[in-house]
Design a protein around this motif. Structure first.
Motif, mmCIF file in Angstrom:
data_model
loop_
_atom_site.group_PDB
_atom_site.id
_atom_site.type_symbol
_atom_site.label_atom_id
_atom_site.label_comp_id
_atom_site.label_asym_id
_atom_site.label_seq_id
_atom_site.Cartn_x
_atom_site.Cartn_y
_atom_site.Cartn_z
ATOM 1 N N ASP A 78 1.025 2.249 -7.641
ATOM 2 C CA ASP A 78 -0.185 1.970 -6.871
ATOM 3 C C ASP A 78 -1.425 2.567 -7.539
ATOM 4 N N TRP A 213 -7.209 2.804 2.605
ATOM 5 C CA TRP A 213 -5.798 2.413 2.618
ATOM 6 C C TRP A 213 -5.056 2.922 3.842
ATOM 7 N N ARG A 217 -4.243 -2.167 3.003
ATOM 8 C CA ARG A 217 -4.003 -1.947 1.581
ATOM 9 C C ARG A 217 -4.345 -3.163 0.725
ATOM 10 N N PRO A 242 -4.232 -2.796 -5.025
ATOM 11 C CA PRO A 242 -3.380 -3.679 -4.225
ATOM 12 C C PRO A 242 -2.457 -4.463 -5.148
#
Length: 387
Positions: A78, A213, A217, A242
């Motif tokens: 991420d 977030w 997200r 994302p």
């Protein structure tokens, strides 16, 4: 930049100048980060290219930071480590938007958003946000912007914001994320000043800021080591990606910068130690004390409307009657610099429409510098009124 150039010239000529221009903490990096950097360079290790999105150890540490501050569970994939938050904005804008896309942002606001987007061929839609909106966009303002300009592709949100220091609440951020979701708009949340905040009390909710977030997200979150940790020149930031943008951002990162600076990455892992957090929080406490000095002296400064300065380390204010005799805040700032050796930033850098009456003062320079600067500004204004 022109003002900073003039500051350098004056200092080279022997003038003592107090610069309250740069958004740069004066204390520098936490001790552990600097010590680790010294070890890295003394070791003789080859400082080669890293992964385009950064070393795994640092990406894991950033993920741990979100667990610590926001209770978020992130995966290493991420997180993208970038060459400062500037690199994160470039990668995000390239991946998320196409030439001709309309992207909204608040005015007043950080000028690099507008400049980078424009250079990439995007149409920047500035949202006029004043004191009534606490200088932040609202769903109603976004509806009006879309009606006037056409459908939007993106919204850049900064909380705390530069230059105003204002923040959006959890409810306000939820309303904005819901509006973006309903209208197919990509939210880009600039959170580089998180942690440098001044809550009403120790029990205040979301004291360090609300991470986008936590609510959705699908947007991009951008942050940096530059502000809370005071590591401006280390040129390290990050983005929370994302899933639909991650492949493009990865591919672009390798082409735009190859990788973030390797020695800075290796040292920055220490930014997430208990001692580094403690030092950064001590710096924030000092910012809070300096902010209090400024707020207590607003009456003496006799300026006009000032933004609330919920976070960051800026005071953004209209000059009010103190602008009398000057064409605009730029002329005021030039005269103040030449006469009293105090450098402020004209508001026109942040707002080309209304900023000609405003200035931004950075109180990151330290308590003594700011206190002395206030006295010089008052002296400058009194000398003008007596002339």
């Amino acid at each position: 930049m022109k003002i900073l150039h003039r500051v350098a010239q004056m200092r080279a000529a022997g003038r003592e100048v107090i610069s309250l221009c740069a958004g740069e903490p004066s204390g520098g990096a936490p001790r552990g980060v600097s010590a680790r950097a010294a070890e890295v360079h003394a070791s003789g290790m080859p400082l080669t290219y890293t992964s385009a999105l950064g070393i795994s150890e640092l990406r894991e540490a950033v993920a741990g930071h979100y667990r610590r501050w926001y209770g978020l569970e992130l995966e290493v994939d991420d997180v993208a480590i970038t060459t400062g938050s500037s690199g994160a904005f470039m990668l995000t804008f390239l991946a998320a938007f196409n030439p001709g896309d309309r992207v909204a942002l608040a005015r007043p606001g950080y000028p690099a958003y507008r400049n980078i987007l424009s250079s990439l061929g995007c149409e920047v839609v500035e949202i006029d946000c004043g004191p009534a909106e606490r200088y932040q966009p609202t769903p109603a303002l976004l509806d009006a912007a879309a009606a006037a300009h056409g459908p939007l592709a993106g919204l850049i949100l900064a909380s705390p914001a530069n230059p105003t220091g204002t923040m959006v609440s959890r409810a306000e951020l939820a309303a904005l994320t819901q509006w973006c979701a309903a209208n197919g708009v990509r939210l880009v949340s600039d959170e580089i000043y998180h942690g440098i905040t001044y809550p009403a009390g120790p029990e205040a909710p979301d004291a360090r800021g609300v991470c986008a977030w936590e609510l959705d997200r699908t947007g991009v979150v951008i942050s940096s080591f530059s502000k809370y940790w005071g590591m401006t020149g280390w040129r390290l930031g990050w983005a929370l990606m994302p899933r639909d943008l991650a492949p493009a951002m990865d591919a672009l990162a390798g082409n735009v910068a190859l990788c973030p600076p390797a020695p800075a990455q290796l040292a920055a892992v220490e930014a997430f130690s208990e001692d580094s957090y403690s030092q950064a929080d001590a710096a924030v406490a000092e910012f809070a004390a300096i902010r209090r000095i400024l707020l207590d002296n607003l009456g003496r400064l006799q300026w006009g409307t000032a933004a609330p300065a919920d976070g960051a380390f800026y005071l953004y204010a209209e000059l009010g009657d103190q602008l009398s005799g000057f064409a605009d805040s730029g002329e005021y700032c030039r005269a103040l610099l030449e006469q009293e050796g105090v450098a402020l930033v004209p508001g026109s850098d942040f707002d080309a429409v209304r900023g000609r009456r405003s200035v931004r003062l950075s109180f990151a320079a330290g308590r003594e510098a700011v206190a002395e600067a206030v006295e010089r500004i008052i002296r400058f204004q009194e000398s003008r009124s007596q002339a």
